[in-house]
Design a protein around this motif. Structure first.
Motif, short mmCIF file in Angstrom:
data_model
loop_
_atom_site.label_atom_id
_atom_site.label_comp_id
_atom_site.label_asym_id
_atom_site.label_seq_id
_atom_site.Cartn_x
_atom_site.Cartn_y
_atom_site.Cartn_z
N ILE A 24 -11.72 -1.48 -2.58
CA ILE A 24 -11.57 -2.10 -1.28
C ILE A 24 -11.93 -3.55 -1.45
N PHE A 25 -11.17 -4.50 -1.06
CA PHE A 25 -11.49 -6.12 -1.11
C PHE A 25 -11.54 -6.34 0.31
N GLN A 26 -12.57 -6.99 0.76
CA GLN A 26 -12.85 -7.61 2.30
C GLN A 26 -12.30 -8.89 2.06
N MET A 27 -10.94 -9.35 2.53
CA MET A 27 -10.47 -10.66 2.41
C MET A 27 -9.05 -10.65 3.20
N ASP A 28 -8.64 -11.83 3.37
CA ASP A 28 -7.28 -11.86 4.31
C ASP A 28 -5.93 -11.45 3.24
N ALA A 29 -5.13 -10.88 4.14
CA ALA A 29 -4.16 -10.19 3.22
C ALA A 29 -3.12 -11.36 2.73
N LEU A 30 -2.83 -12.49 3.50
CA LEU A 30 -2.23 -13.45 3.06
C LEU A 30 -2.98 -14.16 1.66
N GLU A 31 -4.09 -14.38 1.94
CA GLU A 31 -4.89 -14.98 0.68
C GLU A 31 -4.82 -14.11 -0.62
N TYR A 32 -4.84 -12.62 -0.20
CA TYR A 32 -4.66 -11.76 -1.41
C TYR A 32 -3.45 -11.93 -2.03
N LEU A 33 -2.42 -12.31 -1.26
CA LEU A 33 -0.95 -12.39 -1.64
C LEU A 33 -0.53 -13.64 -2.56
N ASN A 34 -1.47 -14.40 -2.32
CA ASN A 34 -1.42 -15.88 -3.06
C ASN A 34 -1.29 -15.68 -4.65
N GLN A 35 -1.83 -14.51 -4.84
CA GLN A 35 -2.26 -14.30 -6.29
C GLN A 35 -1.44 -13.24 -6.99
N LYS A 36 -1.00 -13.34 -8.44
CA LYS A 36 -0.02 -12.55 -9.07
C LYS A 36 -0.95 -11.39 -9.14
N PRO A 37 -0.41 -10.05 -8.93
CA PRO A 37 -1.01 -8.62 -9.56
C PRO A 37 -1.20 -8.62 -11.03
N SER A 38 -2.06 -7.98 -11.36
CA SER A 38 -1.93 -7.69 -12.96
C SER A 38 -1.05 -6.76 -13.13
N LYS A 39 -0.56 -5.98 -12.24
CA LYS A 39 0.68 -5.20 -12.53
C LYS A 39 1.44 -5.03 -11.07
N PRO A 40 2.73 -4.68 -11.09
CA PRO A 40 3.21 -4.41 -9.55
C PRO A 40 2.83 -3.15 -9.08
N PHE A 41 2.99 -3.12 -7.85
CA PHE A 41 2.84 -1.75 -7.13
C PHE A 41 3.93 -0.96 -6.84
N ASP A 42 3.61 0.59 -7.08
CA ASP A 42 4.77 1.44 -6.71
C ASP A 42 5.03 1.59 -5.39
N ILE A 43 3.98 1.75 -4.63
CA ILE A 43 3.97 1.82 -3.05
C ILE A 43 3.16 0.92 -2.38
N ILE A 44 3.69 0.14 -1.28
CA ILE A 44 2.93 -0.87 -0.69
C ILE A 44 3.05 -0.57 1.00
N PHE A 45 1.94 -0.38 1.37
CA PHE A 45 1.82 -0.20 3.10
C PHE A 45 1.61 -1.38 3.85
N ILE A 46 2.67 -1.74 4.54
CA ILE A 46 2.40 -3.01 5.43
C ILE A 46 2.24 -2.54 6.92
N ASP A 47 1.31 -2.85 7.53
CA ASP A 47 0.90 -2.56 8.96
C ASP A 47 0.04 -3.66 9.23
N PRO A 48 0.66 -4.93 9.55
CA PRO A 48 -0.04 -6.21 10.25
C PRO A 48 -0.31 -6.05 11.52
N PRO A 49 -1.36 -6.77 12.25
CA PRO A 49 -1.63 -6.87 13.55
C PRO A 49 -0.29 -7.01 14.28
N PHE A 50 -0.14 -6.32 15.30
CA PHE A 50 1.31 -6.36 16.16
C PHE A 50 1.20 -8.05 16.95
N ARG A 51 2.33 -8.55 16.96
CA ARG A 51 2.70 -9.90 17.69
C ARG A 51 1.77 -10.96 17.22
N LYS A 52 1.60 -10.95 16.07
CA LYS A 52 0.91 -12.11 15.42
C LYS A 52 1.72 -12.84 14.43
#
Length: 202
Positions: free
Chosen positions: A116-144
């Protein structure tokens, strides 16, 4: 490469006083286990009925999969994936209280393939991962208005690869823009005011 300096430390203060309920793992090796969730604005764990549907959609893709749970909240989707023999799960959650609770639940399950990383999701996505993910779950706050930027960053930094599955949960009236041209909608379902979509990276 994702920097590892934002990993959550539990500290001395327990999150128990913030607990208001539980999530239940509904399948796999932890089936029936109940894990605490905390009271946070906008926190809305995916219900058991839809969770069962989603993981039926993913049943042939989970074993040994490298999973990313963005806007993890309660961690319900990531824990369910891990219970069903995903190889690893990375949780990203901005809220300190929610992230600490996920960390505590990881410890309860003795699950050393979860982080677990406590950080903003958009900040996390600014960096290239060590390898791609096979499954990604995206459930952002509604209406933001966050989803468009999430999708752009996912694509720009190669978080998914050919064959990856991307699950997106939005308010029912949301119009999803910026879907990459090589993503294909393979499943869709509405439950109440929520729309659930599963895409495949082609």
């Amino acid at each position: 490469m994702i920097k590892n300096n934002t990993n959550v430390k539990t500290g001395k203060q327990s999150s128990k006083k913030n607990e208001v309920g539980q999530i239940r793992v509904i399948g796999g090796k932890w089936r029936g286990r109940k894990l605490p969730v905390v009271s946070e604005e906008g926190l809305r764990p995916t219900g058991d009925r839809m969770k069962e549907t989603l993981f039926n959609w993913l049943m042939h893709d989970l074993t040994d999969a490298n999973c990313l749970d963005l806007f993890a909240g309660s961690g319900a989707l990531g824990f369910e994936a891990a219970s069903r023999y995903a190889g690893s799960v990375t949780f990203i959650e901005k809220s300190k209280i929610a992230a600490i609770t996920i960390k505590e639940n990881i410890a309860k399950l003795s699950a050393n393939n979860l982080i677990i990383f406590q950080m903003d999701a958009l900040e996390y996505l600014n960096q290239k991962p060590s390898k791609p993910f096979d499954i990604i779950f995206i459930d952002p706050p509604f209406r933001k208005g966050l989803l468009g930027e999430v999708l752009i960053k996912l694509t720009a930094h190669s978080f998914a690869q050919k064959g990856s599955r991307i699950y997106i949960e939005t308010e029912r009236e949301a119009i999803i823009e910026d879907i990459p041209n090589d993503w294909f909608l393979i499943k869709e379902k509405n439950t109440g005011q929520v729309c659930h979509r599963l895409f495949e990276h082609g």
